[in-house]
Design a protein around this motif. Structure first.
Motif, short mmCIF file in Angstrom:
data_model
loop_
_atom_site.label_atom_id
_atom_site.label_comp_id
_atom_site.label_asym_id
_atom_site.label_seq_id
_atom_site.Cartn_x
_atom_site.Cartn_y
_atom_site.Cartn_z
N GLU A 3 0.86 -1.18 0.00
CA GLU A 3 0.00 0.00 0.00
C GLU A 3 0.90 1.23 0.00
O GLU A 3 1.96 1.24 0.63
N HIS A 4 0.48 2.26 -0.71
CA HIS A 4 1.31 3.47 -0.76
C HIS A 4 0.42 4.71 -0.73
O HIS A 4 -0.72 4.70 -1.19
N MET B 94 4.82 7.08 1.51
CA MET B 94 4.82 6.10 2.59
C MET B 94 4.40 4.75 2.00
O MET B 94 3.31 4.62 1.45
N ALA C 256 3.65 0.76 2.81
CA ALA C 256 3.36 -0.22 3.85
C ALA C 256 3.35 -1.60 3.21
O ALA C 256 2.53 -1.88 2.32
N THR D 22 2.82 -5.53 3.80
CA THR D 22 2.28 -6.56 4.69
C THR D 22 2.62 -7.94 4.12
O THR D 22 2.22 -8.26 3.00
N SER E 262 10.35 1.24 9.64
CA SER E 262 9.93 0.57 10.87
C SER E 262 9.44 -0.83 10.55
O SER E 262 9.02 -1.11 9.42
N SER F 122 0.83 -5.74 12.70
CA SER F 122 -0.26 -4.78 12.48
C SER F 122 -0.54 -3.92 13.70
O SER F 122 -1.20 -2.88 13.59
N GLN G 39 4.99 -1.34 15.93
CA GLN G 39 6.06 -1.03 14.99
C GLN G 39 7.30 -0.58 15.76
O GLN G 39 7.20 0.17 16.74
N VAL H 199 4.87 -6.56 9.08
CA VAL H 199 4.52 -5.30 8.41
C VAL H 199 5.74 -4.38 8.45
O VAL H 199 6.35 -4.20 9.51
N TYR H 200 6.08 -3.82 7.30
CA TYR H 200 7.18 -2.86 7.21
C TYR H 200 6.64 -1.56 6.65
O TYR H 200 5.82 -1.56 5.72
N LYS H 201 7.10 -0.46 7.22
CA LYS H 201 6.70 0.86 6.73
C LYS H 201 7.96 1.64 6.35
O LYS H 201 8.88 1.77 7.16
N SER I 270 9.51 5.21 4.43
CA SER I 270 9.26 6.56 3.95
C SER I 270 10.37 6.97 2.98
O SER I 270 11.56 6.83 3.29
#
Length: 595
Positions: free
Chosen positions: A263-264, A282, A284, A286, A313, A317, A320, A346-348, A350
């Motif tokens: 997801e962005h 950003m 994300a 999953t 991070s 879910s 983080q 889950v990785y986020k 930026s």
């Protein structure tokens, strides 16, 4: 060495070769080799043995070249086996050192030219040319190694630009041997090739030889990197190298990955109207089941100063944990996060962009989970003035008025079999896909008034895409209905004459050109010069309504022949069977032309 006769005879052989006196050269070579054979190996001190080896190898090579020019192929092959067997059997690299020395003195080229001429031209009386080809390859590799080309080739690989020292087009990608490069028969026979600069075959012997040199130089550079364990190519460069040279690039880099949902926010393609601007994406990721993220990197150098990885991070879910990211990060290395038995991860990430100039900026972000293909996402930001943006919007609107193109999104396409597209062409089609959005085409880069090292590649790609879409726009006007005559054979026109007969369950289809579809119209000229296939949709009296989610089935047919009055199609066996086509019948069809 007290006896200078062998050395003098060897030098005289070289001079005679240069003067194209091949019989005299052959005589001098034989004299040199005969003189050396009069003495036992122990006759000369050890210090002179290297010089003896040099004279012997040079004399044999000159004799091979002379024999080939005199069409004494048997003697040339015999000497070739001798020089390869004796030279490569030694483990002290004397043979390669002599070749390198000959190249630096300008003596190797006459031997290489004789080999090229013979291997390219006649059939050598049916003789197997394995040893001669092997020697030719060795000479090409030596010439490439002795020349200072590895760093030039490296720059060319990454920038796709022309570099000093190369005179011809870059060779096609994806080959696994220099012998896979071929000469274009159509160009050699007719002096013209419909593929032009895009042809994957060489248009001259000189171009073919240069391609082989470039391939050899690349192999030498990669071998040096491996042997010396030098990190000359970073992770990003190595990944680009692998992707560019793979016949299946989608197996190296892919925009989707099983088990990973991306997801962005915001959209990957953005337009701004201020010269000084900033933007943050950003991502994300999953992963289910959980997997380790080993690297995040920005792939391309062109606009690198404008993009930065600012934060990463990891967790699940609900929780983080921030990871350490260095300042101005272009490549983040992870793989140290604990999984703790969770069933998903889950990785986020930026990524920040900043600029103080107008332009079109592109970057590819890769997310490496330790397996291939590596996940990638392309981002683009178009910074244009209000006036330029208004012009670009009008151009995009014109593009959007193009007639609906028949493709896999609107039709069920039955491809023509057997498919004559080569593996190399397939890999290029995968690598350079047609943009799905007009926003991706009409960008600030198209309006740049000057070409620079940093913008020429993206600008020319955009312009070529726009040209291709413009051609589709004209050709799509002729999604026409015609009466197609089905035949099993047809007569050829022109000087060659003859006839063509359908085989293996295939048939031919013939339809007459109209006033609107002729060489006198723009679209007609495009059809006659650019179009190689059509999509065929049978027109039936039964106008049944398709159920939701069902697409019409169209059949791809290859254009077999074009005349001033007719176009002949080759219809696949599958199409003939499904539509129950028979020779000497007619059917009404709709055509969608495919450039």
């Amino acid at each position: 060495m007290a006896d200078r006769r062998p050395e003098k005879s060897c030098e005289q052989a070289c001079e005679s070769l240069k003067q194209q006196d091949y019989e005299l050269a052959l005589k001098h070579c034989t004299e040199a080799l005969f003189s050396l054979s009069q003495y036992p190996p122990t006759h000369f001190p050890e210090a002179c043995q290297t010089e003896i080896d040099r004279i012997k190898i040079e004399s044999l090579l000159y004799r091979i070249a002379s024999s080939l020019q005199l069409k004494n192929y048997g003697k040339a092959d015999e000497d070739c086996r001798h020089v390869l067997g004796e030279g490569l059997a030694k483990e002290d690299d004397t043979f390669r050192a002599v070749l390198c020395c000959m190249h630096l003195k300008g003596k190797l080229q006459i031997v290489s030219n004789a080999l090229s001429k013979s291997l390219m031209g006649e059939s050598l009386n049916g003789m197997v040319t394995k040893d001669l080809t092997r020697l030719k390859t060795l000479l090409v590799e030596t010439e490439a190694a002795a020349s200072k080309v590895p760093s030039v080739y490296h720059a060319e690989d990454l920038d796709e630009g022309s570099q000093d020292g190369w005179q011809f087009r870059p060779p096609p990608r994806g080959v696994t041997s220099s012998e896979e490069y071929t000469l274009c028969k159509r160009f050699l026979e007719q002096g013209i090739c419909r593929y032009g600069a895009q042809c994957t075959s060489a248009h001259s012997q000189e171009e073919l030889t240069e391609w082989q040199k470039r391939y050899a130089s690349r192999l030498i550079r990669l071998k040096q990197q491996k042997e010396n364990k030098q990190c000359l190519g970073s992770y990003m460069e190595s990944l680009i190298e692998k992707w560019m040279n793979s016949l299946s690039p989608e197996k190296v880099l892919s925009e989707c990955l099983d088990g990973v949902r991306v997801e962005h926010n915001p959209e990957l393609s953005i337009t701004v109207t201020t010269k000084k601007s900033q933007q943050m994406w950003m991502f994300a990721l999953t992963c289910k089941p959980a997997r380790m993220l080993y690297r995040v990197a920005l792939l391309y150098d062109a606009h690198r100063p404008h993009f930065t990885i600012t934060a990463i991070s990891a967790g699940d879910s609900t929780t983080q944990v921030s990871q350490e990211v260095p300042e101005n990060c272009q490549e983040w290395i992870g793989g140290k996060m604990a999984q703790n038995g969770i069933d998903h991860s889950v990785y986020k990430i930026s990524v920040v962009f900043s600029t103080e100039i107008f332009g079109t900026f592109r970057q590819t972000v890769v997310f490496d989970f330790g397996t291939e293909p590596v996940l990638m996402k392309r981002v683009m930001i178009d910074a244009a003035s209000t006036e330029d943006l208004e012009y670009l919007m009008n151009a995009r609107q014109q593009l959007l008025t193009t007639a609906k193109r028949w493709d896999s999104t609107s039709k069920t396409i039955v491809e023509f079999e057997p498919n004559e597209t080569t593996e190399l062409e397939k890999s290029l089609l995968i690598r350079y896909q047609i943009p799905l959005s007009a926003d991706q085409l009409f960008t600030q880069s198209v309006l740049d008034k000057s070409l620079t090292k940093n913008n020429y590649q993206s600008r020319l790609h955009d312009l070529l895409y726009i040209e291709e879409i413009a051609q589709y726009k004209e050709v799509s006007k002729f999604n026409i209905k015609v009466q197609l005559q089905i035949v099993a054979s047809f007569m050829l026109t022109g000087v060659s004459g003859g006839a063509k007969y359908a085989q293996n369950g295939q048939l031919f289809g013939r339809f007459k050109l109209t006033e609107t579809l002729s060489e006198d119209t723009l679209a007609g000229r495009l059809v006659m010069t650019k179009v190689n296939a059509v999509y065929l949709l049978p027109v039936t009296k039964d106008k049944s309504v398709l159920t939701q989610g069902t697409k019409e089935k169209v059949y791809e047919a290859a254009i077999e022949e074009k005349t001033k009055e007719y176009i002949f199609l080759r219809i696949s066996r599958e199409c003939c069977e499904e539509l129950s086509l028979r020779a000497d019948c007619e059917m009404q069809v709709s055509f969608g032309f495919s450039c």
